[in-house]
Design a protein around this motif. Structure first.
Motif, mmCIF file in Angstrom:
data_model
loop_
_atom_site.group_PDB
_atom_site.id
_atom_site.type_symbol
_atom_site.label_atom_id
_atom_site.label_comp_id
_atom_site.label_asym_id
_atom_site.label_seq_id
_atom_site.Cartn_x
_atom_site.Cartn_y
_atom_site.Cartn_z
ATOM 1 N N LEU A 1 0.725 -1.142 0.023
ATOM 2 C CA LEU A 1 -0.013 0.145 0.091
ATOM 3 C C LEU A 1 0.870 1.107 -0.005
ATOM 4 N N VAL A 2 0.736 2.014 -0.972
ATOM 5 C CA VAL A 2 1.653 3.167 -1.260
ATOM 6 C C VAL A 2 0.758 4.498 -0.753
ATOM 7 N N GLU A 3 1.139 5.202 0.505
ATOM 8 C CA GLU A 3 0.781 6.509 0.908
ATOM 9 C C GLU A 3 1.788 7.455 1.281
ATOM 10 N N GLU A 4 1.624 8.605 0.542
ATOM 11 C CA GLU A 4 2.130 9.940 0.680
ATOM 12 C C GLU A 4 3.717 9.448 0.570
ATOM 13 N N GLY A 5 4.257 8.632 -0.291
ATOM 14 C CA GLY A 5 5.576 8.416 -0.524
ATOM 15 C C GLY A 5 6.381 7.292 0.437
ATOM 16 N N LYS A 6 5.252 6.573 0.892
ATOM 17 C CA LYS A 6 5.596 5.426 1.935
ATOM 18 C C LYS A 6 5.185 4.246 1.603
ATOM 19 N N VAL A 7 5.648 3.121 1.743
ATOM 20 C CA VAL A 7 5.060 1.849 1.465
ATOM 21 C C VAL A 7 4.840 0.922 2.695
ATOM 22 N N ILE A 8 3.621 0.687 2.749
ATOM 23 C CA ILE A 8 3.153 -0.315 3.827
ATOM 24 C C ILE A 8 3.134 -1.525 3.216
ATOM 25 N N LEU A 9 3.668 -2.898 4.068
ATOM 26 C CA LEU A 9 3.628 -3.887 3.460
ATOM 27 C C LEU A 9 2.701 -4.788 4.436
ATOM 28 N N LYS A 10 1.725 -5.519 3.884
ATOM 29 C CA LYS A 10 0.739 -6.146 4.687
ATOM 30 C C LYS A 10 0.680 -7.523 4.419
ATOM 31 N N PRO A 11 0.762 -8.438 5.129
ATOM 32 C CA PRO A 11 0.569 -9.996 4.795
ATOM 33 C C PRO A 11 -0.858 -10.211 4.533
ATOM 34 N N LEU A 12 -1.027 -11.188 3.610
ATOM 35 C CA LEU A 12 -2.518 -11.776 3.189
ATOM 36 C C LEU A 12 -2.382 -13.346 3.636
ATOM 37 N N HIS A 13 -2.870 -13.296 4.768
ATOM 38 C CA HIS A 13 -2.788 -14.785 5.182
ATOM 39 C C HIS A 13 -4.222 -15.585 4.861
ATOM 40 N N GLY A 14 -5.420 -14.631 4.585
ATOM 41 C CA GLY A 14 -6.771 -15.280 4.466
ATOM 42 C C GLY A 14 -7.196 -14.943 3.060
ATOM 43 N N ASP A 15 -8.186 -14.301 2.742
ATOM 44 C CA ASP A 15 -8.741 -14.052 1.281
ATOM 45 C C ASP A 15 -8.733 -12.743 1.033
ATOM 46 N N ILE A 16 -9.359 -12.166 -0.002
ATOM 47 C CA ILE A 16 -9.361 -10.906 -0.542
ATOM 48 C C ILE A 16 -10.106 -10.127 0.566
ATOM 49 N N LEU A 17 -10.993 -10.446 1.201
ATOM 50 C CA LEU A 17 -11.746 -9.675 2.285
ATOM 51 C C LEU A 17 -10.820 -9.054 3.401
ATOM 52 N N GLU A 18 -9.799 -9.694 3.435
ATOM 53 C CA GLU A 18 -8.839 -9.046 4.688
ATOM 54 C C GLU A 18 -8.320 -7.588 4.324
ATOM 55 N N LEU A 19 -8.140 -7.395 2.607
ATOM 56 C CA LEU A 19 -7.980 -6.020 2.447
ATOM 57 C C LEU A 19 -8.792 -4.956 2.474
ATOM 58 N N ARG A 20 -10.140 -5.388 3.054
ATOM 59 C CA ARG A 20 -11.168 -4.633 3.280
ATOM 60 C C ARG A 20 -10.849 -3.281 3.962
ATOM 61 N N GLY A 21 -10.804 -1.974 3.389
ATOM 62 C CA GLY A 21 -10.655 -0.737 4.463
ATOM 63 C C GLY A 21 -8.978 -0.298 4.228
#
Length: 85
Positions: free
Chosen positions: A33-53
């Motif tokens: 996730l790119v926000e204001e010149g920063k990158v946030i790394l998020k693990p996806l351990h479940g399904d696409i619904l985990e990305l909600r929000g």
């Protein structure tokens, strides 16, 4: 500070401490996730619904009635144009 090197193919290794912190295992998927010149790394351990929000909305949701009306208007315009030929 933890760091890694980008290869010629654009690949990198996530440092071991980060993998352990995020509980990342081989074949796990991650989301960037790119926000204001920063990158946030998020693990996806479940399904696409985990990305909600996780993706911020840049603008208000589409007014689908207005979109449908615009499409209908365009179709009518094209049909009328074809009839004049």
């Amino acid at each position: 500070m933890l760091e890694s090197v980008i290869t010629r193919k654009g690949q990198t290794t996530i440092p071991k401490k980060i993998r352990e912190l995020l509980n990342l295992k081989p074949k796990d998927r991650v989301f960037y996730l790119v926000e204001e010149g920063k990158v946030i790394l998020k693990p996806l351990h479940g399904d696409i619904l985990e990305l909600r929000g996780s993706v911020p909305a840049k603008r208000r949701p589409e007014d689908f009635e207005a979109v449908r009306a615009a499409v209908r208007k365009k179709i009518v315009k094209n049909v009328m144009k074809d009839r004049k030929k």
